[in-house]
Design a protein around this motif. Structure first.
Motif, PDB file in Angstrom:
ATOM      1  N   ALA A  28       0.817  -1.219   0.000  1.00 22.88           N
ATOM      2  CA  ALA A  28       0.000   0.000   0.000  1.00 22.88           C
ATOM      3  C   ALA A  28       0.849   1.268   0.000  1.00 22.88           C
ATOM      4  N   VAL A  29       2.096   1.163   0.450  1.00 20.51           N
ATOM      5  CA  VAL A  29       2.895   2.383   0.632  1.00 20.51           C
ATOM      6  C   VAL A  29       3.364   2.946  -0.714  1.00 20.51           C
ATOM      7  N   GLU A  30       3.491   4.255  -0.772  1.00 19.38           N
ATOM      8  CA  GLU A  30       4.207   4.886  -1.890  1.00 19.38           C
ATOM      9  C   GLU A  30       5.627   5.101  -1.399  1.00 19.38           C
ATOM     10  N   PHE A  31       6.588   4.441  -2.025  1.00 17.68           N
ATOM     11  CA  PHE A  31       7.961   4.407  -1.515  1.00 17.68           C
ATOM     12  C   PHE A  31       8.891   4.911  -2.624  1.00 17.68           C
ATOM     13  N   THR A  32       9.388   6.132  -2.433  1.00 21.65           N
ATOM     14  CA  THR A  32      10.143   6.822  -3.494  1.00 21.65           C
ATOM     15  C   THR A  32      11.624   6.951  -3.151  1.00 21.65           C
ATOM     16  N   ILE A  33      12.476   6.830  -4.151  1.00 27.46           N
ATOM     17  CA  ILE A  33      13.895   7.208  -3.993  1.00 27.46           C
ATOM     18  C   ILE A  33      14.262   8.193  -5.096  1.00 27.46           C
ATOM     19  N   GLU A  34      14.968   9.257  -4.716  1.00 29.84           N
ATOM     20  CA  GLU A  34      15.490  10.207  -5.700  1.00 29.84           C
ATOM     21  C   GLU A  34      16.775   9.650  -6.306  1.00 29.84           C
ATOM     22  N   CYS A  35      16.902   9.777  -7.612  1.00 27.45           N
ATOM     23  CA  CYS A  35      18.087   9.251  -8.303  1.00 27.45           C
ATOM     24  C   CYS A  35      18.730  10.330  -9.161  1.00 27.45           C
ATOM     25  N   ASN A  36      20.049  10.387  -9.098  1.00 30.08           N
ATOM     26  CA  ASN A  36      20.802  11.186 -10.045  1.00 30.08           C
ATOM     27  C   ASN A  36      21.247  10.225 -11.158  1.00 30.08           C
ATOM     28  N   PRO A  37      20.926  10.531 -12.416  1.00 30.99           N
ATOM     29  CA  PRO A  37      21.238   9.573 -13.487  1.00 30.99           C
ATOM     30  C   PRO A  37      22.722   9.214 -13.585  1.00 30.99           C
ATOM     31  N   ARG A  74       8.655   3.715  -6.492  1.00 32.67           N
ATOM     32  CA  ARG A  74       8.573   4.977  -7.245  1.00 32.67           C
ATOM     33  C   ARG A  74       9.969   5.584  -7.298  1.00 32.67           C
ATOM     34  N   LEU A  75      10.358   6.109  -8.469  1.00 30.91           N
ATOM     35  CA  LEU A  75      11.668   6.742  -8.602  1.00 30.91           C
ATOM     36  C   LEU A  75      11.496   8.167  -9.086  1.00 30.91           C
ATOM     37  N   SER A  76      12.320   9.044  -8.566  1.00 29.77           N
ATOM     38  CA  SER A  76      12.307  10.429  -9.023  1.00 29.77           C
ATOM     39  C   SER A  76      13.687  10.747  -9.600  1.00 29.77           C
ATOM     40  N   SER A 122       4.319  23.190  -9.267  1.00 28.88           N
ATOM     41  CA  SER A 122       5.468  22.671 -10.016  1.00 28.88           C
ATOM     42  C   SER A 122       5.295  21.217 -10.440  1.00 28.88           C
ATOM     43  N   ASN A 123       4.144  20.618 -10.177  1.00 29.29           N
ATOM     44  CA  ASN A 123       4.009  19.170 -10.364  1.00 29.29           C
ATOM     45  C   ASN A 123       2.837  18.780 -11.248  1.00 29.29           C
ATOM     46  N   PHE A 124       3.115  17.838 -12.138  1.00 28.90           N
ATOM     47  CA  PHE A 124       2.145  17.361 -13.118  1.00 28.90           C
ATOM     48  C   PHE A 124       2.150  15.833 -13.066  1.00 28.90           C
ATOM     49  N   ALA A 125       0.977  15.231 -13.261  1.00 31.88           N
ATOM     50  CA  ALA A 125       0.942  13.763 -13.190  1.00 31.88           C
ATOM     51  C   ALA A 125      -0.133  13.199 -14.096  1.00 31.88           C
ATOM     52  N   LYS A 126       0.119  11.988 -14.590  1.00 33.40           N
ATOM     53  CA  LYS A 126      -0.930  11.206 -15.224  1.00 33.40           C
ATOM     54  C   LYS A 126      -1.943  10.862 -14.129  1.00 33.40           C
ATOM     55  N   ALA A 127      -3.184  10.607 -14.526  1.00 29.86           N
ATOM     56  CA  ALA A 127      -4.234  10.359 -13.526  1.00 29.86           C
ATOM     57  C   ALA A 127      -3.808   9.253 -12.556  1.00 29.86           C
ATOM     58  N   GLY A 128      -3.929   9.541 -11.266  1.00 24.92           N
ATOM     59  CA  GLY A 128      -3.615   8.549 -10.236  1.00 24.92           C
ATOM     60  C   GLY A 128      -2.132   8.477  -9.891  1.00 24.92           C
ATOM     61  N   CYS A 129      -1.286   9.258 -10.547  1.00 26.98           N
ATOM     62  CA  CYS A 129       0.162   9.180 -10.288  1.00 26.98           C
ATOM     63  C   CYS A 129       0.693  10.417  -9.551  1.00 26.98           C
ATOM     64  N   GLY A 182      11.446  -3.265 -13.108  1.00 28.06           N
ATOM     65  CA  GLY A 182      10.038  -3.376 -12.691  1.00 28.06           C
ATOM     66  C   GLY A 182       9.401  -2.066 -12.241  1.00 28.06           C
ATOM     67  N   PHE A 183      10.128  -0.938 -12.335  1.00 28.82           N
ATOM     68  CA  PHE A 183       9.539   0.341 -11.921  1.00 28.82           C
ATOM     69  C   PHE A 183       8.594   0.878 -12.994  1.00 28.82           C
ATOM     70  N   ARG A 184       7.388   1.192 -12.578  1.00 28.95           N
ATOM     71  CA  ARG A 184       6.399   1.771 -13.487  1.00 28.95           C
ATOM     72  C   ARG A 184       6.134   3.241 -13.145  1.00 28.95           C
ATOM     73  N   ASN A 185       6.284   3.552 -11.864  1.00 31.32           N
ATOM     74  CA  ASN A 185       5.960   4.905 -11.404  1.00 31.32           C
ATOM     75  C   ASN A 185       7.246   5.739 -11.355  1.00 31.32           C
ATOM     76  N   ILE A 186       7.514   6.418 -12.460  1.00 28.22           N
ATOM     77  CA  ILE A 186       8.774   7.171 -12.581  1.00 28.22           C
ATOM     78  C   ILE A 186       8.477   8.650 -12.790  1.00 28.22           C
ATOM     79  N   SER A 187       9.145   9.460 -11.995  1.00 26.74           N
ATOM     80  CA  SER A 187       9.004  10.913 -12.105  1.00 26.74           C
ATOM     81  C   SER A 187      10.300  11.508 -12.655  1.00 26.74           C
ATOM     82  N   MET A 188      10.181  12.599 -13.390  1.00 26.49           N
ATOM     83  CA  MET A 188      11.381  13.292 -13.879  1.00 26.49           C
ATOM     84  C   MET A 188      11.290  14.774 -13.541  1.00 26.49           C
ATOM     85  N   ASP A 189      12.426  15.344 -13.184  1.00 22.45           N
ATOM     86  CA  ASP A 189      12.515  16.789 -12.909  1.00 22.45           C
ATOM     87  C   ASP A 189      13.186  17.491 -14.080  1.00 22.45           C
TER      88      ASP A 189
END
Ligand code: SF4
Length: 395
Positions: A107-116, A134-136, A257-264, A170-177
């Motif tokens: 159930a948790v949303e668990f994010t890590i920030e990544c520098n490419p 989730r990755l940012s 500053s934030n935009f998302a597909k529905a539910g993301c 396996g990551f589907r929920n990916i955010s980009m800055d």
């Protein structure tokens, strides 16, 4: 030292955890975050100290509120950690916060920030196995020359490769800055950045206008007249492009500053804006519970010195009622939902009108605010000139 474990009250719907990793391979020229380069020798003791803090404070929160709804590992550059330390951190988080409960982990949303510039296929597999979902990615721009000129350690190719590895893991929920208004950046260049990012189909996008913060390399260059920023009209054109192009591609703007597909939408970010309790772990991290804030020592040494006995965590001066009202208004106004009048009244025992009638009236007249029976929200123009609205909401 005060502990955030005290106090009672109704069980909130959710709470969040923020973990701060203050290490970076190199300091970006615009960055004023609590992050440090060249401190590799501190990484292992830091993770050990942070896990101790997690076991002490996290267990208290958990016993009171159950498993958290969101976990966010930010920085700094969390992905710079060697894999054995990343694993140690994830194992500890899982044990303390979820106690092996698979339904809470799901159930948790668990994010890590990544520098490419600091990612690997094996690293993503480890994160995924550790419960991260989730990755940012701090992409910032796809222009390699520009990336180098702002102190980033990666190329556009690294960003694409990283995203491919993340998806393979396996990551589907990916955010980009992305950042706009960078030195020498043009509208055409920013348009190319937007299109290249959209081609990668992230679930979530954050776009920030560059701010020159004091103490940064950019601030020094600016003082010396060596920072060639695009002019205001060009920056506005970049803003307008972002504000129209992303919704046209199906990304809803749910925060300035934030935009998302529905539910993301980022549930973690929304929880900050919605005033729910959170536990901050690590140097410079902040916690919030029962209206009280706690702040950890900012410098790595001070954090390491005080982490064992909890003295790195300090109760902060309680904010005045006016400051709490301002913060409530600012955070809510940043979201597309805006200020909910009923929540304001419940929290402060005064109607929104009693406190802000004048500001609301003035901003409505300028076309920057919209008012309904239940909410006050920024108009599209208000989002663009948010600073004018926030200034009007200062008490
Ligand atoms: S990687 Fe992020 S935290 Fe580190 S210096 Fe660059 S902008 Fe700052």
């Amino acid at each position: 030292m005060a502990s955030p474990s005290k106090g009672g009250g109704a069980i909130p719907k959710r709470w969040g955890v923020y973990v701060h990793i203050p290490f970076c391979r190199q300091k970006c020229f615009y960055c004023d975050f609590a992050s440090f380069a060249g401190r590799e020798r501190d990484e292992a003791p830091y993770i050990r100290a942070l896990c101790g803090e997690l076991r002490r404070e996290g267990a208290l929160y958990r016993s009171r509120w159950g498993a958290p709804a969101t976990v966010y590992i930010g920085g700094g550059t969390p992905s710079v950690l060697p894999l054995h330390l990343m694993e140690e951190l994830l194992v500890n988080l899982r044990e303390v916060l979820f106690m092996g409960d698979p339904s809470a982990m799901e159930a948790v949303e668990f994010t890590i920030e990544c520098n490419p510039g600091t990612v690997s296929e094996a690293g993503f597999r480890l994160m995924r196995q550790g419960g991260v979902n989730r990755l940012s990615f701090g992409v910032q721009t796809f222009d390699d020359a520009l990336l180098e000129s702002i102190g980033r350690i990666h190329t556009a190719r690294d960003a694409r490769q990283g995203i491919e590895w993340a998806r393979a893991a396996g990551f589907r929920n990916i955010s980009m800055d992305l950042i706009y208004g960078l030195p020498t950046q043009t509208l055409a260049g920013f348009r190319r950045d937007m299109e290249q990012m959209l081609a990668l189909v992230p679930a979530h996008i954050s776009v920030y206008g560059l701010q020159v913060e004091s103490g940064t390399v950019f601030a020094r260059w600016q003082e010396g007249g060596k920072l060639l920023l695009p002019d205001e009209a060009e920056c506005e054109a970049m803003y307008d492009l972002m504000a129209s192009r992303l919704p046209a591609k199906g990304y809803e703007r749910y925060e300035i500053s934030n935009f998302a597909k529905a539910g993301c939408e980022s549930r973690h970010n929304l929880s900050y804006w919605q005033d729910v309790p959170y536990l901050g772990l690590g140097a410079a991290a902040h916690s919030y519970l029962d209206g009280q804030r706690y702040g950890n020592a900012e410098q790595i040494e001070a954090y390491l010195d005080g982490a064992a006995d909890g003295s790195a965590r300090r109760e902060e001066e309680p904010a005045t009622r006016e400051i709490q009202m301002e913060e409530f208004a600012f955070l809510a106004l940043r979201t597309s939902q805006g200020i909910e009048k009923e929540r304001f009244q419940k929290k402060f025992g005064a109607t929104l009108d009693a406190v802000y009638a004048e500001a609301i009236h003035a901003m409505k007249k300028k076309g920057l605010l919209h008012e309904s029976k239940t909410h006050v929200t920024l108009t599209p123009r208000g989002m663009k000139y948010g600073n004018l609205v926030f200034a009007a909401f200062l008490l």
